[in-house]
Design a protein around this motif. Sequence first.
Motif: not given
Length: 418
Positions: A15-16, A19-20, A23
């Motif tokens: 998930k991280t 997200t990265r 971004i």
Amino acid sequence: MAAQTNKHTIASTGKTSATRNVIRFTFAVVLMVALIPLYLLNILLAVIVLKAPLKSENWLDIGGDVVELYSWQVGLFKSSANLINVALGQVHFVGTPIIRGTTSIPNVKRFKSPCDKAGLYDCLQLHNATGLVLNGELPLLEAQAKQNFIEDALMVIKLVTCKTLYKKGGSKQVETHMFGIPFANTKMRDAINWICQSEQPQTKCRVGYFLNVNSINLAANNTELHSTLCGSDKNFADGSGMRIAAQHSGIDLADNINGTDMLPLLCEHALQTKQSFFLLGAKDGVAKKAGESLQQQYTGLDIRGTHHGYFKSDDDIIEQINQSGATILLVALGSPRQELWLAKNKHRLNCQCALAVGGLFDFFSGAIPRAPLWMRELGLEWVWRLMQEPKTKFNRYVIGNPVFLFRVFILKQSIRGL
Ligand code: UDP
């Protein structure tokens, strides 16, 4: 239970990372939109000269893998086309170091990077810009791989600041001079090899000084110190002030060779090459404490003796140093006393090399904390030292730094006039 935790960790890592990616993509697209006028200009220029606007260039990452990056064939800021690669997810803003061309990294220097993709920016570029030398590239990249997006952004800001402040493009000459004082423009490892090199038979004690803003300012008003610095066996350029002066003198400084970054590496090398130390200087008990702390960190480190720096008789001290059989002497008496003391006494010393190291023992004994890494990365260690000892360091930095910059200005004018 363990499997469940594992699944949870994998899911949250995924998930991280997603997200990265989002971004990163958004940020690249926003920058590309902001650069549309530039991109249109470059496309127009390419059409005028009948060339394709974009070309793909091969780069090599530190692991030896080829990375393809876009750049504009003609126009301004040709590498701004790299943003397309970031938006496409082919490279990251911050990641594994890359070098233009496919033959630039010798095989011996290749290693597997802990970062998951190649990056336009990396911490090694930052350390190269300030000349900061820390223990090994791999631990630095491991720490970089753990950075979050904000830390990555801060790193890029630091890098851009340092590249602007300490621009390169001058001569890389190894033996050079500034302010009429010769110095060795070397890599840290070469400086350490020089210190640890044993000459057989040993004829004299070699002496090395660290040239910094303070010693240059002092030498400008003290002819004895000036000629002492000129008469050393080796001088090293220490600190961001010297980097700025070098830049304005058309010299590309290799590493920032200062005692505090050097000592841990010197201890490691001393262990391998069986060198031994004598620590002379600082207040009573400080050198001893610094020695003990170094021996705790570097098991087996041979420290033959220590002595505080507030002694009256040179004879007794020299006798102690020679009796100890130490091969490397570190003298921390502050400038200009330490340089003058060594110049006066070097012919009586039996050690193979002696260095004037300023407040080194205060740091390694824990008496004064070292500046945080981000300050050292920006070349701002002097700000930290001023904060730690505002009264004693006021003249040196608040008055001394502008005076030094004025000297750099004069130096630049005189070089231009040649
Ligand atoms: N010092 C000394 N004897 C003296 C004067 C100074 O041992 O007669 C020590 C002092 O205690 C300090 C060091 O020399 O540990 C000088 O530190 P400073 O911060 O001035 O050195 P720098 O690293 O800035 O050159």
